[in-house]
Motif scaffolding. Structure first.
Motif, short mmCIF file in Angstrom:
data_model
loop_
_atom_site.label_atom_id
_atom_site.label_comp_id
_atom_site.label_asym_id
_atom_site.label_seq_id
_atom_site.Cartn_x
_atom_site.Cartn_y
_atom_site.Cartn_z
N HIS A 171 0.83 -1.21 0.00
CA HIS A 171 0.00 0.00 0.00
C HIS A 171 0.86 1.26 0.00
N ILE A 172 2.00 1.20 0.72
CA ILE A 172 2.93 2.34 0.70
C ILE A 172 3.46 2.57 -0.71
N LEU A 173 3.82 1.47 -1.39
CA LEU A 173 4.28 1.61 -2.78
C LEU A 173 3.21 2.25 -3.64
N ASN A 174 1.96 1.86 -3.42
CA ASN A 174 0.86 2.43 -4.19
C ASN A 174 0.76 3.94 -3.97
N LEU A 175 0.89 4.37 -2.70
CA LEU A 175 0.82 5.81 -2.40
C LEU A 175 1.97 6.56 -3.05
N ILE A 176 3.17 5.96 -3.02
CA ILE A 176 4.35 6.62 -3.62
C ILE A 176 4.15 6.79 -5.12
N VAL A 177 3.72 5.73 -5.79
CA VAL A 177 3.56 5.77 -7.25
C VAL A 177 2.43 6.70 -7.65
N GLN A 178 1.33 6.68 -6.91
CA GLN A 178 0.20 7.54 -7.26
C GLN A 178 0.60 9.02 -7.22
N ASP A 179 1.48 9.39 -6.27
CA ASP A 179 1.97 10.77 -6.23
C ASP A 179 2.79 11.09 -7.47
N GLY A 180 3.57 10.12 -7.94
CA GLY A 180 4.39 10.35 -9.14
C GLY A 180 3.57 10.42 -10.40
N ARG B 293 -5.42 1.50 -8.83
CA ARG B 293 -4.42 0.43 -8.81
C ARG B 293 -3.34 0.75 -9.84
N TRP B 294 -2.22 1.27 -9.35
CA TRP B 294 -1.20 1.79 -10.24
C TRP B 294 -0.61 0.70 -11.14
N ASN B 295 -0.55 -0.56 -10.63
CA ASN B 295 0.05 -1.62 -11.48
C ASN B 295 -0.80 -1.89 -12.71
N SER B 296 -2.13 -1.70 -12.60
CA SER B 296 -2.98 -1.84 -13.79
C SER B 296 -2.76 -0.65 -14.73
N THR B 297 -2.48 0.52 -14.17
CA THR B 297 -2.15 1.69 -14.99
C THR B 297 -0.84 1.46 -15.74
N VAL C 297 7.98 7.02 -17.81
CA VAL C 297 7.26 6.56 -16.63
C VAL C 297 7.20 5.03 -16.60
N CYS C 298 6.93 4.46 -17.75
CA CYS C 298 6.81 3.00 -17.86
C CYS C 298 8.12 2.31 -17.46
N LYS C 299 9.22 2.83 -17.93
CA LYS C 299 10.53 2.27 -17.60
C LYS C 299 10.86 2.50 -16.12
N PHE C 300 10.52 3.69 -15.63
CA PHE C 300 10.80 4.06 -14.25
C PHE C 300 10.06 3.16 -13.25
N LEU C 301 8.85 2.74 -13.62
CA LEU C 301 8.01 1.97 -12.69
C LEU C 301 8.35 0.48 -12.65
N GLU C 302 9.28 0.01 -13.50
CA GLU C 302 9.60 -1.41 -13.52
C GLU C 302 10.07 -1.91 -12.16
N VAL C 303 10.89 -1.12 -11.47
CA VAL C 303 11.40 -1.55 -10.16
C VAL C 303 10.26 -1.63 -9.15
N PHE C 304 9.25 -0.78 -9.30
CA PHE C 304 8.10 -0.82 -8.39
C PHE C 304 7.24 -2.06 -8.67
N VAL C 305 7.15 -2.43 -9.93
CA VAL C 305 6.41 -3.65 -10.28
C VAL C 305 7.09 -4.87 -9.65
N ASN D 254 16.04 -0.69 -3.25
CA ASN D 254 15.90 -0.56 -4.70
C ASN D 254 15.01 0.62 -5.07
N VAL D 255 13.89 0.75 -4.35
CA VAL D 255 12.93 1.82 -4.64
C VAL D 255 13.56 3.19 -4.40
N LYS D 256 14.23 3.34 -3.26
CA LYS D 256 14.84 4.64 -2.96
C LYS D 256 15.94 4.97 -3.98
#
Length: 554
Positions: A280-289, A339-343, A382-390, A413-415
């Motif tokens: 859920h924390i990852l979701n909040l971080i990505v949604q802000d981005g 759900r950011w991973n679906s985005t 954005v797509c490339k940047f989010l790979e580590v979050f996936v 890794n995320v930081k």
């Protein structure tokens, strides 16, 4: 220049035992003027970094679930019916009747079938079902939906009593809870118990699924959880509870903690009691981005909706793709905005069909959601940047292996990814990474003790994980003190458990540890770097402790 080696033999000449080497070949590739060891999949040609002697978990995960080419060869492209073995069934099936026909046993089996497969009670009244049962055994007696409902409740009560007895032998239980609101505006809450059984197997059981009366305040949530724990008789055995990051959940955790503390049943001094959900924390971080490409996401989302709502338009879109040589096996994905991973999946599919969207927009005057070239470029970044979050989300969400030991590495890794985006000099990535870094610092600025302790219990790395990640997460002058603080907490935990288990069977039973190279647990790129870090230590004493009790020897 690539040097292909025998995949079944290591550089040292030892035979590799892992089954992944049937599907990978070891190679060396040029990277910035240096030869870098990698492995290449024989089927899809995907490459991974690999250090000789390192873990093969990532490779195994690729073979088992990610390699589409291998799955196609094995005939797994279409879904198949998977009949579970007797051992994996939810209920004990037994060996069946030995003498005559037992109507009571038959009714019990039908009740378990209805529960396990979520069938309606009226299923037992279906004409062809009864015809089948009568054909198989003329002594079969028809059962009404009211009777089977009562039988289902009897089975439920029987299973609950079994679980109550089993919980009596469990010393510590962890909880996870989730809440959501249905489309009829009814609020629900589930509560899941996680524990280690007598055979040292990780188990989980849903122990409550209730509707919550509004308002869903911290008091209501706390009362709902406590009421469930008391019904199961486990209110004194709760070690931790994991909740989403909502103010009402924070309030509920605080009230539960006070309740346990008053009854002197707060384990570990409450140090680990409230755990925030990492996914859920990852979701909040990505949604802000993602807010920085809000306009682009709107265009892609609405464009996908427009195409998918009409089979004729989707067919025309496919014809345009084929005409311009675009592979059409990939579906055009829509997303759920929360759900950011679906985005992320939607962005990947849209980028695949970028050329198709451009040409289709020329043919259809009603299609008005084509992103500009700048927006496409930003979407690609954005797509490339989010790979580590996936990757982090997939690891955090694992259910067939422990995940807590992996949190620290994935947090690192995320930081690292966020900081590299900020230092990239790209105005777009800088703007995107700022709010993400702020959110990261809010929740993970201080690494939780539980996360650090769990990483030490990963037998592949032990203290090396802390030594490698802390130097990146904290100032250099704080690293040693912070590691000592974690070790002190670990000493206290070890002492507590040693006292509890000194006379138990668990203390005397022999434990077996499988070879880390054969683990089914995912392994990220940072783990390979930790292996390199350990080799650089060159046999130095990594322990910061003076004496050599069992914990220090480990």
């Amino acid at each position: 220049m690539e040097d292909i080696q025998d995949p079944g033999v290591s550089k040292a000449g030892r035979k590799r035992k892992s089954k992944v080497w049937n599907h990978f070949v070891a190679i060396e590739v040029q990277d910035k003027g240096k030869l870098v060891p990698k492995v290449e999949c024989k089927h899809c040609k995907k490459r991974y970094k690999y250090v000789d002697g390192g873990p093969t978990s990532t490779l195994l995960l690729h073979v088992e679930s990610k390699c589409a080419a291998l799955q196609k060869k094995q005939g797994k492209t279409q879904g198949m019916l998977n009949f579970e073995s007797q051992e994996s069934a939810n209920f004990e099936m037994g060996s069946g009747p030995t003498v005559g026909y037992d109507h009571a046993k038959n009714r019990e089996i039908m009740a378990k079938m209805i529960i396990a497969h979520e069938l309606p009670f009226a299923f037992v009244e279906y004409a062809w079902f009864n015809y089948l049962m009568k054909y198989n055994n003329p002594q079969f007696q028809k059962v009404s939906r009211h009777t089977i409902k009562k039988e289902c409740m009897r089975v439920f009560e029987s299973e609950r009593e079994k679980m109550k007895k089993m919980f009596k032998d469990i010393s510590k239980i962890s909880l996870t809870s989730d809440r959501w609101t249905s489309n009829t505006s009814v609020g629900y809450m589930s509560l899941t118990a996680h524990y280690v059984d007598a055979n040292w197997k990780l188990q989980k059981r849903i122990i409550s699924f209730i509707d919550l009366a509004p308002p869903h305040s911290g008091e209501v949530i706390s009362d709902g959880i406590l009421d469930c724990l008391m019904k199961w008789g486990i209110q004194d055995r709760i070690g931790t509870i994991t909740l989403d990051n909502a103010s009402s959940n924070d309030r509920a955790a605080c009230m539960l903690k006070c309740n346990f503390e008053e009854r002197e049943k707060l384990h570990f001094g409450g140090l680990f009691f409230h755990v925030r959900c990492c996914a859920h924390i990852l979701n909040l971080i990505v949604q802000d981005g993602l807010k920085v490409i809000k306009a682009c996401l709107y265009k892609i989302r609405e464009g996908v909706k427009y195409l998918r709502k009409s089979p004729a338009k989707l067919f025309q879109f496919g014809e345009v793709a084929i005409a311009h040589g675009i592979e059409t096996k990939r579906s055009l994905c829509s997303d759920v905005p929360t759900r950011w991973n679906s985005t992320h999946r939607m962005l990947k599919s849209a980028l695949h069909y970028k050329t198709t969207i451009h040409h289709y927009a020329k043919k259809d005057p009603n299609y008005e959601w084509e992103p500009s070239n700048e927006e496409w470029d930003n979407a690609r970044k954005v797509c490339k940047f989010l790979e580590v979050f996936v990757e982090a989300t997939n690891i955090f969400s694992g259910t067939t292996y422990p995940t807590a030991n992996l949190f620290l590495v994935e947090t690192y890794n995320v930081k690292k990814e966020i900081c590299e985006a900020y230092r990239s000099g790209d105005p777009f990535l800088v703007e995107m990474s700022k709010p993400m870094f702020q959110k990261f610092e809010k929740y993970w600025g201080e690494v939780g003790v539980l996360m650090a302790v769990a990483s030490i219990f990963d037998p592949r790395f032990k203290l090396a994980t802390l030594q490698y990640t802390y130097k990146e997460l904290y100032p250099a002058n704080e690293v040693a003190d912070r590691i000592k603080e974690v070790i002190n907490h670990l000493r206290a935990l070890h002492e507590k458990y040693s006292k509890e288990l000194v006379n138990s069977k668990a203390a005397t039973s022999a434990s077996r540890m499988e070879d880390a190279s054969n683990s089914t647990e995912p392994c990220s790129s940072a783990m390979s770097k930790i292996f390199d870090f350990m080799k650089e230590m060159n046999g130095e004493n990594m322990s910061l402790l003076d004496s050599k009790p069992p914990l220090d020897s480990y």
